[in-house]
Design an enzyme around this catalytic site. Structure first.
Site, mmCIF file in Angstrom:
data_model
loop_
_atom_site.group_PDB
_atom_site.id
_atom_site.type_symbol
_atom_site.label_atom_id
_atom_site.label_comp_id
_atom_site.label_asym_id
_atom_site.label_seq_id
_atom_site.Cartn_x
_atom_site.Cartn_y
_atom_site.Cartn_z
ATOM 1 N N HIS A 56 0.829 -1.203 0.000
ATOM 2 C CA HIS A 56 0.000 0.000 0.000
ATOM 3 C C HIS A 56 0.864 1.255 0.000
ATOM 4 C CE1 HIS A 56 -4.085 -1.477 0.351
ATOM 5 N NE2 HIS A 56 -3.733 -2.317 1.306
ATOM 6 N N CYS B 10 0.593 1.905 -5.472
ATOM 7 C CA CYS B 10 -0.404 2.702 -6.186
ATOM 8 C C CYS B 10 0.086 4.120 -6.459
ATOM 9 C CB CYS B 10 -1.704 2.768 -5.378
ATOM 10 S SG CYS B 10 -2.591 1.208 -5.310
ATOM 11 N N ARG C 64 0.197 2.829 -11.365
ATOM 12 C CA ARG C 64 1.118 2.122 -10.481
ATOM 13 C C ARG C 64 2.511 2.745 -10.593
ATOM 14 N NH1 ARG C 64 -3.081 0.672 -9.117
ATOM 15 N NH2 ARG C 64 -3.944 -1.444 -8.930
#
Length: 231
Positions: free
Chosen positions: A130, A199, A208
């Site tokens: 993340h 991300c 990305r």
């Protein structure tokens, strides 16, 4: 209906909506981080306990050009198998690496893309994390630079990878970034590679960010920490 009642009702509705928004922001920015910190610490403790009870056999210290360490049992989906350190992202930055990239897995740490190479083996060992929420493990991902170390251990061996590129921006459908030989990284043949993905933008997921690295060195855990962590 009197105007005063309409205004009061509207005001109460705005307050309620505002309160819900604040609670949601607190949940996203703080509570998921608290949960992730507890979960990741628990995963690392589990690994350390397992390693202490039954350490894996490891290779002697070897340069990256020699054969990869022998394979062990398959990684178990959703379970941790290694710990990653990235000095560029912080002195105390350490996260467990679990098998798989499902949502519930990434809430506990970093996730290894199933089907990509195992740690230290020929191919492309690929890991997702993340950027924001659940501990923000890759919040500072854009700071990564060529030459930076990415160090992992499976309890028996230290693996030091060196980043070859600045973060590369692409779309989620660009699955070639985790190919055994990621050509966009400039690699043109088999090797022992590492791909990290997260991300982009920071609070979105339309794109990305990718960095690629190659295995630079290995050494047994009993020899102490690698230079990248002890220097």
């Amino acid at each position: 209906m009197p105007v005063r009642l309409i205004v009061r009702t509207f005001s109460e509705l705005c307050i309620t909506v505002g309160t819900l928004i604040v609670l949601f922001v607190v949940y996203v920015m703080f509570w998921t981080g608290i949960k992730a910190a507890g979960a990741s610490d628990g995963q690392i403790e589990t690994l350390q306990d397992t390693w202490a009870q039954s350490p894996l056999p490891g290779p002697t210290s070897t340069p990256a050009a020699e054969p990869a360490p022998p394979a062990h049992e398959a990684y178990e989906p959703g379970r941790p198998f290694a710990v990653m350190y990235v000095p560029r992202l912080g002195k105390d930055w350490d996260w467990p690496v679990l098998e798989g990239t499902r949502t519930k897995t990434l809430r506990k740490g970093l996730g290894h893309y199933e089907g990509t190479a195992r740690l230290g083996e020929t191919g492309n060992f690929s890991v997702a994390g993340h950027r924001r929420t659940y501990g923000d493990p890759f919040r500072d991902f854009p700071k990564l630079r060529p030459g930076d170390a990415v160090v992992l251990t499976d309890g028996a061996t230290w693996f030091t990878y060196r980043i070859d590129s600045r973060p590369h921006r692409t779309v989620p459908s660009d699955v070639g970034v985790i190919d055994d030989v990621p050509r966009k990284a400039g690699f043109d043949g088999p090797g022992r590679y590492l791909t990290l993905t997260t991300c982009e933008p920071e609070w979105g997921s339309s794109h990305r960010l990718i960095v690629w690295a190659h295995l630079d060195a290995t050494q047994p855990v009993e020899d102490g920490k690698p230079r990248a962590l002890s220097g």
